[in-house]
Design a protein around this motif. Structure first.
Motif, PDB file in Angstrom:
ATOM      1  N   VAL A 268       8.786  -6.716  60.929  1.00  0.00           N
ATOM      2  CA  VAL A 268       9.559  -6.216  62.059  1.00  0.00           C
ATOM      3  C   VAL A 268      11.039  -6.408  61.771  1.00  0.00           C
ATOM      4  N   ASP A 269      11.869  -5.717  62.550  1.00  0.00           N
ATOM      5  CA  ASP A 269      13.291  -5.665  62.219  1.00  0.00           C
ATOM      6  C   ASP A 269      14.143  -6.674  62.961  1.00  0.00           C
ATOM      7  N   SER A 270      13.540  -7.509  63.804  1.00  0.00           N
ATOM      8  CA  SER A 270      14.345  -8.413  64.618  1.00  0.00           C
ATOM      9  C   SER A 270      13.546  -9.662  64.964  1.00  0.00           C
ATOM     10  N   PRO A 271      14.204 -10.833  65.023  1.00  0.00           N
ATOM     11  CA  PRO A 271      13.498 -12.039  65.453  1.00  0.00           C
ATOM     12  C   PRO A 271      13.015 -11.954  66.895  1.00  0.00           C
ATOM     13  N   HIS A 272      13.628 -11.074  67.692  1.00  0.00           N
ATOM     14  CA  HIS A 272      13.179 -10.895  69.077  1.00  0.00           C
ATOM     15  C   HIS A 272      11.733 -10.412  69.154  1.00  0.00           C
ATOM     16  N   ARG A 273      11.250  -9.789  68.089  1.00  0.00           N
ATOM     17  CA  ARG A 273       9.914  -9.191  68.109  1.00  0.00           C
ATOM     18  C   ARG A 273       8.831 -10.139  67.591  1.00  0.00           C
ATOM     19  N   LEU A 274       9.201 -11.365  67.310  1.00  0.00           N
ATOM     20  CA  LEU A 274       8.236 -12.330  66.794  1.00  0.00           C
ATOM     21  C   LEU A 274       7.519 -13.055  67.921  1.00  0.00           C
ATOM     22  N   ALA A 275       6.344 -13.601  67.578  1.00  0.00           N
ATOM     23  CA  ALA A 275       5.529 -14.364  68.523  1.00  0.00           C
ATOM     24  C   ALA A 275       5.198 -15.713  67.895  1.00  0.00           C
ATOM     25  N   ILE A 276       4.608 -16.599  68.691  1.00  0.00           N
ATOM     26  CA  ILE A 276       4.143 -17.878  68.176  1.00  0.00           C
ATOM     27  C   ILE A 276       3.222 -17.625  66.984  1.00  0.00           C
ATOM     28  N   TRP A 284      18.200 -16.868  50.407  1.00  0.00           N
ATOM     29  CA  TRP A 284      19.512 -17.492  50.635  1.00  0.00           C
ATOM     30  C   TRP A 284      20.662 -16.721  49.992  1.00  0.00           C
ATOM     31  N   ASP A 285      20.422 -16.088  48.849  1.00  0.00           N
ATOM     32  CA  ASP A 285      21.507 -15.464  48.098  1.00  0.00           C
ATOM     33  C   ASP A 285      21.566 -13.954  48.248  1.00  0.00           C
ATOM     34  N   GLY A 286      20.628 -13.365  48.999  1.00  0.00           N
ATOM     35  CA  GLY A 286      20.635 -11.929  49.193  1.00  0.00           C
ATOM     36  C   GLY A 286      20.299 -11.142  47.950  1.00  0.00           C
ATOM     37  N   ASN A 287      19.578 -11.774  47.012  1.00  0.00           N
ATOM     38  CA  ASN A 287      19.253 -11.106  45.750  1.00  0.00           C
ATOM     39  C   ASN A 287      17.796 -10.679  45.666  1.00  0.00           C
ATOM     40  N   GLY A 288      17.075 -10.735  46.797  1.00  0.00           N
ATOM     41  CA  GLY A 288      15.681 -10.321  46.811  1.00  0.00           C
ATOM     42  C   GLY A 288      14.700 -11.406  46.428  1.00  0.00           C
ATOM     43  N   ARG A 289      15.186 -12.609  46.174  1.00  0.00           N
ATOM     44  CA  ARG A 289      14.330 -13.736  45.793  1.00  0.00           C
ATOM     45  C   ARG A 289      14.227 -14.695  46.976  1.00  0.00           C
ATOM     46  N   PHE A 290      13.065 -14.760  47.582  1.00  0.00           N
ATOM     47  CA  PHE A 290      12.874 -15.576  48.785  1.00  0.00           C
ATOM     48  C   PHE A 290      12.500 -16.995  48.387  1.00  0.00           C
ATOM     49  N   GLN A 291      13.165 -17.965  49.019  1.00  0.00           N
ATOM     50  CA  GLN A 291      13.047 -19.360  48.600  1.00  0.00           C
ATOM     51  C   GLN A 291      12.553 -20.301  49.697  1.00  0.00           C
ATOM     52  N   HIS A 292      12.347 -19.795  50.901  1.00  0.00           N
ATOM     53  CA  HIS A 292      11.946 -20.691  51.993  1.00  0.00           C
ATOM     54  C   HIS A 292      11.171 -19.893  53.024  1.00  0.00           C
ATOM     55  N   ASN A 330      25.426 -14.549  52.302  1.00  0.00           N
ATOM     56  CA  ASN A 330      24.571 -13.473  51.789  1.00  0.00           C
ATOM     57  C   ASN A 330      23.114 -13.608  52.222  1.00  0.00           C
ATOM     58  N   THR A 331      22.807 -14.632  53.009  1.00  0.00           N
ATOM     59  CA  THR A 331      21.414 -14.899  53.384  1.00  0.00           C
ATOM     60  C   THR A 331      20.795 -13.702  54.092  1.00  0.00           C
ATOM     61  N   ARG A 332      19.577 -13.372  53.699  1.00  0.00           N
ATOM     62  CA  ARG A 332      18.811 -12.297  54.320  1.00  0.00           C
ATOM     63  C   ARG A 332      17.455 -12.845  54.752  1.00  0.00           C
ATOM     64  N   TYR A 333      16.879 -12.217  55.777  1.00  0.00           N
ATOM     65  CA  TYR A 333      15.618 -12.688  56.340  1.00  0.00           C
ATOM     66  C   TYR A 333      14.595 -11.554  56.339  1.00  0.00           C
ATOM     67  N   ARG A 334      13.323 -11.932  56.312  1.00  0.00           N
ATOM     68  CA  ARG A 334      12.250 -10.999  56.620  1.00  0.00           C
ATOM     69  C   ARG A 334      11.375 -11.620  57.696  1.00  0.00           C
ATOM     70  N   PHE A 335      11.028 -10.800  58.686  1.00  0.00           N
ATOM     71  CA  PHE A 335      10.278 -11.259  59.849  1.00  0.00           C
ATOM     72  C   PHE A 335       8.890 -10.624  59.813  1.00  0.00           C
ATOM     73  N   PHE A 336       7.859 -11.457  59.839  1.00  0.00           N
ATOM     74  CA  PHE A 336       6.489 -10.961  59.753  1.00  0.00           C
ATOM     75  C   PHE A 336       5.712 -11.340  61.011  1.00  0.00           C
ATOM     76  N   HIS A 337       5.226 -10.307  61.699  1.00  0.00           N
ATOM     77  CA  HIS A 337       4.340 -10.514  62.848  1.00  0.00           C
ATOM     78  C   HIS A 337       2.909 -10.489  62.332  1.00  0.00           C
ATOM     79  N   ILE A 338       2.224 -11.628  62.422  1.00  0.00           N
ATOM     80  CA  ILE A 338       0.864 -11.748  61.903  1.00  0.00           C
ATOM     81  C   ILE A 338      -0.087 -10.959  62.799  1.00  0.00           C
ATOM     82  N   ALA A 339      -1.039 -10.272  62.163  1.00  0.00           N
ATOM     83  CA  ALA A 339      -2.005  -9.462  62.909  1.00  0.00           C
ATOM     84  C   ALA A 339      -2.792 -10.332  63.883  1.00  0.00           C
ATOM     85  N   ASP A 340      -3.148  -9.764  65.017  1.00  0.00           N
ATOM     86  CA  ASP A 340      -3.930 -10.502  66.016  1.00  0.00           C
ATOM     87  C   ASP A 340      -5.402 -10.614  65.629  1.00  0.00           C
ATOM     88  N   TYR A 341      -5.877  -9.681  64.796  1.00  0.00           N
ATOM     89  CA  TYR A 341      -7.276  -9.692  64.361  1.00  0.00           C
ATOM     90  C   TYR A 341      -7.333  -9.460  62.863  1.00  0.00           C
TER      91      TYR A 341
END
Length: 342
Positions: A268-276, A284-292, A330-341
């Motif tokens: 999803v495109d926004s943290p507002h769209r996330l759930a528990i 952290w560096d905006g280079n496409g390598r996710f570290q956390h 340069n930090t970039r994020y990806r937000f993943f909404h986990i499927a309900d089923y």
């Protein structure tokens, strides 16, 4: 300034606790002779204050517990490993929140004449992998046929029977729902501890998130190949039996981005769209390598996510991590909404 190295360390911890409220790093200048660290701390505190102002969050009180994890000391120098447990309470729009975290620092204390002063502070930044550390390979499946099979049989997990000792028979194919409350309860129980039924990793953030997802009912996809699926068995002697996607930040991000069966998610495109129980990945560096990676376990007064994590063990921490030493512009994020089923 201080008669022994322990007095210097305890006063340093006391002043660091005050900084969580007033944000003035200048009061460390008289006892910390490490300009590089002080500048880094000032930048972190500025970001924290700006974030609080934007959120209309007012710090109320802070408590810091100190543990000396290790000390290597001689006549004129001590190198001390410190563990801080910080608990910060803040108010926001009439509500009160408590954020907790465990932080580690390596502090050098040197005797100058008859007094001890702090000459070096090195934060232990587990949230950031070494830039030289290789990123393990990852592929969702060996072939299109395997991917199609995963899509047809989304509910067949590989179960680690040491983690679930009460399960003695492998389950039949079934559809399962994601129990977000269970995932949150697991995160709240283990955010600052290690479940003895799992391995602990030096960089443990993704292992922790995977455990939370599994506790919520996400099915393992056992392939027997570390570069594919999402699974955990532990160790067999010196052999490590877990997929890269289980315990490596970038690999879990890749799996969540592409999985079509079993554990699935929607980016999803926004943290507002996330759930528990949803997941945030950090580049952290905006280079496409996710570290956390972190898992959402709550929300603040305006509906923004609060997360739990390992490595820098954290609970109810504001999602953007602008108060982390690892954060950069340069930090970039990806937000993943986990499927309900599944």
């Amino acid at each position: 300034m201080f008669a022994n190295w322990k007095s210097a360390v305890y006063e340093y911890a006391h002043r660091r606790n005050r900084l969580e409220i007033d944000g003035e790093a200048g009061e460390l200048a008289s006892m910390v002779r490490d300009d590089r660290f002080v500048r880094k701390l000032e930048g972190r505190l500025r970001r924290l204050q700006a974030s609080r102002k934007a959120r209309r969050a007012e710090p109320l009180r802070s408590e810091t517990g100190l543990k000396i994890a290790n000390a290597d000391h001689a006549d004129r120098e001590a190198v001390v490993e410190l563990e801080f447990r910080r608990s910060t309470e803040y108010g926001q729009l009439g509500q009160t929140f408590r954020e907790e975290r465990m932080e580690r620092e390596r502090v050098t204390v040197t005797k100058n004449g008859n007094q001890w002063i702090i000459t070096g502070v090195e934060p232990v930044m587990g949230e950031r992998r070494s830039v030289s550390a290789p990123v393990p390979p990852f592929s969702l499946a060996e072939s299109e046929d395997e991917a199609a099979m995963d899509a047809r049989l989304p509910s067949v997990p590989y179960l680690n029977y040491r983690v679930l000792p009460s399960v003695t028979v492998e389950p039949m194919h079934r559809h399962a729902s994601y129990d977000r409350a269970k995932a949150r309860r697991y995160a709240e129980k283990w955010w600052n501890g290690t479940n003895p039924q799992y391995m602990q990793f030096e960089v443990d953030c993704t292992n922790f998130v995977s455990q939370c997802l599994f506790a919520g009912g996400a099915p393992m996809n056992y392939t027997g190949k570390r570069e594919s699926g999402w699974w955990y068995q532990g160790k067999d002697g010196s052999r490590e039996l877990w997929s890269f996607s289980w315990a490596v930040a970038h690999s879990l991000q890749s799996y969540l981005s592409s999985s079509k069966g079993g554990l699935r998610s929607e980016q999803v495109d926004s943290p507002h769209r996330l759930a528990i129980g949803d997941v945030i990945c950090y580049d952290w560096d905006g280079n496409g390598r996710f570290q956390h990676n972190t898992i959402v376990t709550g929300f603040d007064a305006v509906g923004m996510p609060l997360v739990s994590a390992h490595t820098t063990d954290s609970h109810a921490r504001y999602w953007d991590y602008r108060d982390s030493y690892a954060w950069t512009p340069n930090t970039r994020y990806r937000f993943f909404h986990i499927a309900d089923y599944f």
